[in-house]
Design a protein around this motif. Structure first.
Motif, PDB file in Angstrom:
ATOM      1  N   SER A   1       0.829  -1.204   0.000  1.00  0.00           N
ATOM      2  CA  SER A   1       0.000   0.000   0.000  1.00  0.00           C
ATOM      3  C   SER A   1       0.863   1.255   0.000  1.00  0.00           C
ATOM      4  CB  SER A   1      -0.922  -0.001   1.229  1.00  0.00           C
ATOM      5  OG  SER A   1      -1.661   1.196   1.310  1.00  0.00           O
ATOM      6  N   LEU A   2       1.915   1.262   0.804  1.00  0.00           N
ATOM      7  CA  LEU A   2       2.812   2.415   0.864  1.00  0.00           C
ATOM      8  C   LEU A   2       3.544   2.615  -0.460  1.00  0.00           C
ATOM      9  CD1 LEU A   2       4.280   1.939   4.454  1.00  0.00           C
ATOM     10  CD2 LEU A   2       2.565   3.598   3.711  1.00  0.00           C
ATOM     11  N   ILE A   3       3.916   1.518  -1.100  1.00  0.00           N
ATOM     12  CA  ILE A   3       4.562   1.618  -2.415  1.00  0.00           C
ATOM     13  C   ILE A   3       3.604   2.243  -3.428  1.00  0.00           C
ATOM     14  CG2 ILE A   3       5.449   0.273  -4.359  1.00  0.00           C
ATOM     15  CD1 ILE A   3       6.578  -1.703  -2.290  1.00  0.00           C
ATOM     16  N   ALA A   4       2.332   1.809  -3.390  1.00  0.00           N
ATOM     17  CA  ALA A   4       1.332   2.347  -4.313  1.00  0.00           C
ATOM     18  C   ALA A   4       1.147   3.852  -4.111  1.00  0.00           C
ATOM     19  CB  ALA A   4       0.002   1.618  -4.119  1.00  0.00           C
ATOM     20  N   ILE A   5       1.018   4.263  -2.857  1.00  0.00           N
ATOM     21  CA  ILE A   5       0.813   5.689  -2.566  1.00  0.00           C
ATOM     22  C   ILE A   5       2.041   6.499  -2.996  1.00  0.00           C
ATOM     23  CG2 ILE A   5       0.493   7.369  -0.709  1.00  0.00           C
ATOM     24  CD1 ILE A   5      -1.166   5.236   0.756  1.00  0.00           C
ATOM     25  N   GLY A   6       3.234   5.959  -2.744  1.00  0.00           N
ATOM     26  CA  GLY A   6       4.457   6.658  -3.131  1.00  0.00           C
ATOM     27  C   GLY A   6       4.604   6.808  -4.632  1.00  0.00           C
ATOM     28  N   ARG A   7       4.166   5.811  -5.389  1.00  0.00           N
ATOM     29  CA  ARG A   7       4.292   5.868  -6.845  1.00  0.00           C
ATOM     30  C   ARG A   7       3.390   6.933  -7.455  1.00  0.00           C
ATOM     31  NH1 ARG A   7       2.846   2.242 -10.166  1.00  0.00           N
ATOM     32  NH2 ARG A   7       4.531   2.563 -11.659  1.00  0.00           N
ATOM     33  N   GLY A   8       2.320   7.307  -6.747  1.00  0.00           N
ATOM     34  CA  GLY A   8       1.361   8.257  -7.314  1.00  0.00           C
ATOM     35  C   GLY A   8       1.908   9.650  -7.502  1.00  0.00           C
ATOM     36  N   GLU A   9       2.806  10.059  -6.608  1.00  0.00           N
ATOM     37  CA  GLU A   9       3.391  11.402  -6.653  1.00  0.00           C
ATOM     38  C   GLU A   9       2.309  12.483  -6.771  1.00  0.00           C
ATOM     39  OE1 GLU A   9       6.463  11.381  -9.613  1.00  0.00           O
ATOM     40  OE2 GLU A   9       7.726  10.019  -8.443  1.00  0.00           O
ATOM     41  N   LEU A  10       2.468  13.447  -7.689  1.00  0.00           N
ATOM     42  CA  LEU A  10       1.559  14.595  -7.720  1.00  0.00           C
ATOM     43  C   LEU A  10       0.261  14.305  -8.474  1.00  0.00           C
ATOM     44  CD1 LEU A  10       1.235  17.493  -6.801  1.00  0.00           C
ATOM     45  CD2 LEU A  10       2.295  18.248  -8.946  1.00  0.00           C
ATOM     46  N   PHE A  11       0.373  13.777  -9.696  1.00  0.00           N
ATOM     47  CA  PHE A  11      -0.826  13.562 -10.513  1.00  0.00           C
ATOM     48  C   PHE A  11      -1.072  12.089 -10.847  1.00  0.00           C
ATOM     49  CE2 PHE A  11       0.378  17.983 -11.530  1.00  0.00           C
ATOM     50  CZ  PHE A  11      -0.808  18.607 -11.174  1.00  0.00           C
ATOM     51  N   GLY A  12      -0.305  11.183 -10.264  1.00  0.00           N
ATOM     52  CA  GLY A  12      -0.562   9.762 -10.436  1.00  0.00           C
ATOM     53  C   GLY A  12       0.028   9.191 -11.714  1.00  0.00           C
ATOM     54  N   VAL A  13      -0.031   7.872 -11.810  1.00  0.00           N
ATOM     55  CA  VAL A  13       0.496   7.178 -12.991  1.00  0.00           C
ATOM     56  C   VAL A  13      -0.543   7.069 -14.096  1.00  0.00           C
ATOM     57  CG1 VAL A  13       2.128   5.856 -11.592  1.00  0.00           C
ATOM     58  CG2 VAL A  13      -0.150   4.912 -12.035  1.00  0.00           C
ATOM     59  N   GLY A  14      -1.764   7.498 -13.817  1.00  0.00           N
ATOM     60  CA  GLY A  14      -2.828   7.433 -14.820  1.00  0.00           C
ATOM     61  C   GLY A  14      -3.890   6.416 -14.448  1.00  0.00           C
ATOM     62  N   LEU A  15      -5.131   6.737 -14.765  1.00  0.00           N
ATOM     63  CA  LEU A  15      -6.246   5.851 -14.444  1.00  0.00           C
ATOM     64  C   LEU A  15      -6.085   4.508 -15.144  1.00  0.00           C
ATOM     65  CD1 LEU A  15      -8.972   5.655 -12.976  1.00  0.00           C
ATOM     66  CD2 LEU A  15     -10.068   6.461 -15.078  1.00  0.00           C
ATOM     67  N   GLY A  16      -6.111   3.436 -14.372  1.00  0.00           N
ATOM     68  CA  GLY A  16      -5.973   2.086 -14.900  1.00  0.00           C
ATOM     69  C   GLY A  16      -4.544   1.605 -15.014  1.00  0.00           C
ATOM     70  N   ALA A  17      -3.567   2.469 -14.705  1.00  0.00           N
ATOM     71  CA  ALA A  17      -2.155   2.121 -14.904  1.00  0.00           C
ATOM     72  C   ALA A  17      -1.465   1.658 -13.620  1.00  0.00           C
ATOM     73  CB  ALA A  17      -1.407   3.313 -15.489  1.00  0.00           C
ATOM     74  N   SER A  18      -2.213   1.394 -12.580  1.00  0.00           N
ATOM     75  CA  SER A  18      -1.612   0.941 -11.325  1.00  0.00           C
ATOM     76  C   SER A  18      -0.902  -0.397 -11.516  1.00  0.00           C
ATOM     77  CB  SER A  18      -2.690   0.795 -10.245  1.00  0.00           C
ATOM     78  OG  SER A  18      -2.201   0.103  -9.122  1.00  0.00           O
ATOM     79  N   VAL A  19       0.268  -0.519 -10.908  1.00  0.00           N
ATOM     80  CA  VAL A  19       1.008  -1.773 -10.920  1.00  0.00           C
ATOM     81  C   VAL A  19       0.686  -2.593  -9.679  1.00  0.00           C
ATOM     82  CG1 VAL A  19       3.322  -2.794 -10.850  1.00  0.00           C
ATOM     83  CG2 VAL A  19       2.867  -0.820 -12.313  1.00  0.00           C
ATOM     84  N   GLN A  20       0.503  -1.925  -8.552  1.00  0.00           N
ATOM     85  CA  GLN A  20       0.305  -2.626  -7.285  1.00  0.00           C
ATOM     86  C   GLN A  20      -0.989  -3.444  -7.256  1.00  0.00           C
ATOM     87  OE1 GLN A  20       3.630  -1.927  -6.703  1.00  0.00           O
ATOM     88  NE2 GLN A  20       2.813  -2.615  -4.737  1.00  0.00           N
ATOM     89  N   LYS A  21      -1.989  -3.047  -8.038  1.00  0.00           N
ATOM     90  CA  LYS A  21      -3.241  -3.808  -8.051  1.00  0.00           C
ATOM     91  C   LYS A  21      -3.103  -5.131  -8.802  1.00  0.00           C
ATOM     92  CE  LYS A  21      -5.010  -1.715 -12.312  1.00  0.00           C
ATOM     93  NZ  LYS A  21      -5.984  -0.794 -12.910  1.00  0.00           N
ATOM     94  N   LEU A  22      -1.975  -5.324  -9.509  1.00  0.00           N
ATOM     95  CA  LEU A  22      -1.782  -6.531 -10.308  1.00  0.00           C
ATOM     96  C   LEU A  22      -1.281  -7.665  -9.420  1.00  0.00           C
ATOM     97  CD1 LEU A  22      -0.055  -4.886 -13.402  1.00  0.00           C
ATOM     98  CD2 LEU A  22      -2.483  -5.386 -13.067  1.00  0.00           C
TER      99      LEU A  22
END
Length: 381
Positions: free
Chosen positions: A234-255
């Motif tokens: 969860s912390l890795i996911a939040i950290g990867r988002g930064e200011l505007f995120g990686v984009g809708l649907g582009a999350s890696v941690q949910k995989l």
């Protein structure tokens, strides 16, 4: 015929229609729609492996429609009948149902609903009713807190036996919050909260399961692939988002990295995909909806409708507390509680009960506005 006389039938016609609060509706709809988008994004990979990528979206959408139907039903019930109607429900046989060896569910229309979700509403309705009926005792001293304290203790004990430590915590905080708003003295409320908090600390100390959760929360990186796996991902996911995120649907941690990505840890996926901007938007929506519930409660109280006021206050308190706990868990600020993000996380019980509760809040606004209009019309006549 004077213009004032002509205006009276027009006002009477308006008073017969529903007086909905547009801001509450807009905020609730925004949170629900954002939740549908994020549930779809967080679950699409898992659902795809099950055969239908949009299976969770379809289920969540059906639950939203069911919750809206219950909200509409709740809106039609006059507040003076709410307490009796809700409390009688627990006496109806055939609702109790066992799932995985635990009796924590209600069965209705072939569907299972977690007891703690309905129990919190029933309990807070009773506390609101008690605060009105025994207002003088509640304001006078510690003895006025005895009965609601006993009820909260029993309900918390039942929740802890499931076990559902998070729901018990939220129920205690919300219950005592309503009692304080109803006039209970602050020092007594704080004393009861400290006593309840001390009891829960002892439960953590003498429960190896809860102690492991606590130690994992304090240092998840000590065991990042076992007990700390969920929080570190969860912390890795939040950290990867930064200011505007990686984009809708582009999350890696949910995989298949982040467990419960579409339920308890939906906020982490949102933070990864939408970044700080999405986090701020989500926090703003919850803060605004909680604030609006308190505004409705204050107006009801000023109109002399104390019981409806406490119902709306209870919703505002619960929404804010549970949203803060869920977000705190996702960010590693609080130990894992297993609580959903209200109106957003995938989950049958929480979503349906919350929408039904929103219907009661809208009913409070409706009766307050209608009562104010009626009083103004009578004064003019």
């Amino acid at each position: 015929m004077s213009s004032a006389t002509l205006a009276i039938p027009q006002e009477q016609a308006r008073s017969r229609g529903p007086a909905l609060d547009p801001l509450t509706l807009i905020l609730s709809l925004s949170i629900v729609l954002l939740g549908l988008v994020m549930v779809t994004s967080a679950s699409i990979t898992i659902a795809g492996h099950e055969g239908d990528p949009f299976a969770y979206l379809e289920r969540q959408l059906m639950l939203v429609l069911g919750g809206v139907a219950l909200a509409m039903l709740a809106f039609t019930i006059p507040m003076r009948r709410v307490a009796g109607a809700m409390l009688l429900l627990v006496l109806v046989p055939g609702f109790g149902h066992v799932v995985n060896g635990s009796r924590r569910w209600l069965r209705f229309a072939g569907m299972n609903f977690q007891v703690s979700e309905a129990a919190r509403v029933l309990t807070l309705i009773y506390i609101a009713s008690y605060a009105v009926r025994f207002e003088s005792a509640l304001r006078s001293g510690l003895s006025g807190l005895a009965r609601p304290l006993a009820l909260l203790s029993v309900m918390a004990l039942l929740l802890l036996l499931e076990p559902d430590f998070g729901a018990a915590t939220v129920l205690f905080v919300t219950g005592f919050g309503v009692l304080f708003l109803a006039g209970a003295r602050l020092r007594y409320v704080l004393a009861m909260l400290l006593a309840a908090g001390g009891s829960m600390v002892l439960l953590v100390i003498f429960s190896s399961y809860r102690m492991r959760r606590m130690t994992t929360f304090l240092d998840p990186w000590a065991d990042p692939f076992k007990s700390g796996f969920q929080l570190t991902q969860s912390l890795i996911a939040i950290g990867r988002g930064e200011l505007f995120g990686v984009g809708l649907g582009a999350s890696v941690q949910k995989l298949f990295y982040l467990p419960e990505a579409h339920t308890d840890f939906l906020f982490a996926v949102l933070a990864e995909e939408l970044g700080l901007f999405g986090v701020a938007l989500t926090l703003g929506l919850f803060l605004a909806l909680s604030w609006r519930a308190f505004v409705i409660a204050r107006r009801a109280y000023e109109a002399g409708q104390k019981f409806p006021s406490y119902i709306a206050s209870g919703f505002g308190l619960w929404l804010g507390v549970q949203a803060c706990i869920n977000i705190g868990v996702n960010m590693g600020v609080l130990p894992t509680k297993g609580l959903t993000l209200p109106l957003m996380s995938y989950g049958r019980s929480s979503l349906i009960v919350t929408l039904a509760w929103l219907g009661l809040v809208l009913r409070v606004h409706h009766e307050t506005v209608r009562g104010t209009r009626r009083n103004a019309r009578e004064t003019r006549v």
